[in-house]
Write an enzyme that holds these catalytic residues in place. Structure first.
Site, PDB file in Angstrom:
ATOM      1  N   GLU A 111     -34.181  10.492  25.022  1.00 40.72           N
ATOM      2  CA  GLU A 111     -34.139  10.110  26.430  1.00 40.72           C
ATOM      3  C   GLU A 111     -35.117  10.959  27.250  1.00 40.72           C
ATOM      4  O   GLU A 111     -35.438  12.092  26.854  1.00 40.72           O
ATOM      5  CB  GLU A 111     -32.720  10.348  26.980  1.00 40.72           C
ATOM      6  CG  GLU A 111     -31.621   9.608  26.241  1.00 40.72           C
ATOM      7  CD  GLU A 111     -31.494   8.152  26.666  1.00 40.72           C
ATOM      8  OE1 GLU A 111     -32.480   7.567  27.167  1.00 40.72           O
ATOM      9  OE2 GLU A 111     -30.390   7.597  26.473  1.00 40.72           O
TER      10      GLU A 111
ATOM     11  N   ASN B  72     -35.846   2.794  30.234  1.00 40.87           N
ATOM     12  CA  ASN B  72     -36.242   4.078  30.839  1.00 40.87           C
ATOM     13  C   ASN B  72     -37.315   4.797  30.013  1.00 40.87           C
ATOM     14  O   ASN B  72     -37.580   5.974  30.229  1.00 40.87           O
ATOM     15  CB  ASN B  72     -35.013   4.985  31.002  1.00 40.87           C
ATOM     16  CG  ASN B  72     -34.386   5.360  29.658  1.00 40.87           C
ATOM     17  OD1 ASN B  72     -34.831   4.902  28.608  1.00 40.87           O
ATOM     18  ND2 ASN B  72     -33.356   6.185  29.685  1.00 40.87           N
TER      19      ASN B  72
ATOM     20  N   ASP C 156     -31.350   5.461  14.742  1.00 41.78           N
ATOM     21  CA  ASP C 156     -30.445   6.066  15.731  1.00 41.78           C
ATOM     22  C   ASP C 156     -29.084   5.376  15.719  1.00 41.78           C
ATOM     23  O   ASP C 156     -28.908   4.345  15.063  1.00 41.78           O
ATOM     24  CB  ASP C 156     -31.080   6.044  17.130  1.00 41.78           C
ATOM     25  CG  ASP C 156     -31.386   4.630  17.630  1.00 41.78           C
ATOM     26  OD1 ASP C 156     -31.225   3.665  16.862  1.00 41.78           O
ATOM     27  OD2 ASP C 156     -31.786   4.498  18.791  1.00 41.78           O
TER      28      ASP C 156
HETATM   29  C1  GLP Z   1     -31.264   1.231  21.985  1.00 34.40           C
HETATM   30  C2  GLP Z   1     -31.402   1.312  20.487  1.00 34.40           C
HETATM   31  C3  GLP Z   1     -32.867   1.568  20.143  1.00 34.40           C
HETATM   32  C4  GLP Z   1     -33.697   0.450  20.757  1.00 34.40           C
HETATM   33  C5  GLP Z   1     -33.575   0.446  22.283  1.00 34.40           C
HETATM   34  C6  GLP Z   1     -34.247  -0.742  22.955  1.00 34.40           C
HETATM   35  O1  GLP Z   1     -31.356   2.488  22.523  1.00 34.40           O
HETATM   36  N1  GLP Z   1     -30.533   2.342  19.957  1.00 34.40           N
HETATM   37  O2  GLP Z   1     -33.014   1.629  18.739  1.00 34.40           O
HETATM   38  O3  GLP Z   1     -35.043   0.581  20.399  1.00 34.40           O
HETATM   39  O4  GLP Z   1     -32.212   0.403  22.623  1.00 34.40           O
HETATM   40  O5  GLP Z   1     -33.435  -1.885  22.832  1.00 34.40           O
HETATM   41  P1  GLP Z   1     -33.843  -3.351  23.264  1.00 34.40           P
HETATM   42  O6  GLP Z   1     -34.917  -3.758  22.336  1.00 34.40           O
HETATM   43  O7  GLP Z   1     -32.597  -4.183  23.094  1.00 34.40           O
HETATM   44  O8  GLP Z   1     -34.284  -3.290  24.670  1.00 34.40           O
END
Ligand code: GLP
Length: 243
Positions: free
Chosen positions: A148, A141, A72
C-alpha cells in the site's frame, strides 16, 4: 546488460487486453515450460486466466510443467472462504490449468502467526524463485499486491496494514470473514521477477493509469516502482486509458 524493454500497449477492450496478455505469457511458456508464474487476483487478470485455460485445452502438454505462486492474501481469510485469493487462484488457475499440488506455492491466509507464515513463504520464494512471469493488477490507490502507499515500502513478504480503499475491494463483497490485514510479497520479490505483466482495465483505473503514465517513482504510488524494471509489459484497455 540485458536489453531494457518497457512496453505500454492500448487494447480496444477487456477481451483484447486479456488475449494480448495471454500471447505474451505463451511466448514465455514456450521458451521455459517450467516457468514460475506469480498470480495476482482481482478483476483485472480474470479474463487473462480464462484465456490461458482455453489455450491449455488446445495444447495441454505445454502447461504440464508450469508452476504458480500466490502474490497476496487477505488476512485472516481461510482457503475455503470464496472471497479469498486462495479460493480465486484454485478456481481460476489451479483447477483449469491442472496444476498439480507440487507445482503450486502458497501460504495460509488464516495462519495463527501471520508474521511467521510470511517468513516461511519468503523461504519458499528463496528456494523456488525467482519468479519468471509476474501477473499484476493495480489497486485504485496504486497498490501492487497489498503493498500500500506509505512512507516506505517493504522489500519482502510481510503483513501489511490495509488501506481503506483496499478494504472496499469488490472481491470482499459477501465475504464471511472481514480482512484485518494483508499478507503480500514485497516490492523486492516483485521486482526480482524476470518479466512483469500489468493489466489495467476499466474506468475506475483511469486515474491510477494517469498517475502511472506520468512516470517518476514514489512510495506514495507503489505501481510507479514498475518503471525500475527492465522487462515490463503494461496492457491497458480503452476505458482505463487516460485521454
Ligand atoms: C487486490 C488484490 C491484488 C489485485 C488488486 C487489484 O488488492 N489482492 O492482487 O491486483 O486488488 O484488483 P482489481 O484488478 O480487481 O482492481
Amino acid at each position: 546488460m540485458p536489453e531494457r524493454r518497457q512496453r505500454v500497449q492500448l487494447s480496444r477492450d477487456y477481451d483484447e487486453m486479456s488475449a494480448r496478455g495471454a500471447d505474451r505469457f505463451m511466448a514465455e511458456l514456450r521458451q521455459k515450460p517450467g516457468l514460475l508464474m506469480c498470480a495476482a487476483t482481482g478483476s483485472s487478470p480474470l479474463g487473462f486466466y480464462r484465456e490461458l485455460a482455453r489455450r491449455r485445452e488446445a495444447a495441454p502438454d505445454l502447461f504440464a510443467r508450469m508452476r504458480v505462486i500466490k502474490l497476496d492474501e487477505w488476512g485472516p481469510l481461510p482457503a475455503d472462504e470464496p472471497a479469498s485469493c486462495e479460493a480465486y487462484i484454485r478456481r481460476e488457475i489451479i483447477e483449469p490449468l491442472r496444476i498439480t499440488p507440487d507445482r503450486y506455492l502458497t501460504f495460509a491466509g488464516d495462519a495463527a502467526d501471520p508474521v511467521a507464515e510470511c517468513a516461511r513463504f519468503a523461504e519458499t520464494i528463496a528456494q523456488h524463485g525467482p519468479i519468471d512471469f509476474c501477473v499484476l493488477g493495480i489497486g485504485a490507490n496504486g497498490h501492487l499486491g497489498l503493498n500500500e502507499p506509505a512512507d516506505s515500502l517493504s522489500e519482502t513478504v510481510h503483513v501489511a496494514e490495509l488501506a481503506e480503499a483496499s478494504q472496499q475491494h469488490g472481491m470482499l463483497a459477501g465475504a464471511r470473514v472481514q480482512p484485518q490485514y494483508g499478507m503480500t510479497m514485497g516490492m523486492g520479490d516483485i521486482l526480482r521477477s524476470r518479466a512483469l505483466l500489468l493489466l489495467v482495465s476499466g474506468a475506475s483505473k483511469r486515474e491510477p493509469m494517469r498517475t502511472f503514465m506520468r512516470g517518476g517513482v514514489t512510495t506514495a504510488f507503489p505501481g510507479s516502482f514498475l518503471w525500475l524494471h527492465g522487462n515490463l509489459t503494461v496492457i491497458c484497455d480503452n476505458d482505463a486509458w487516460p485521454e
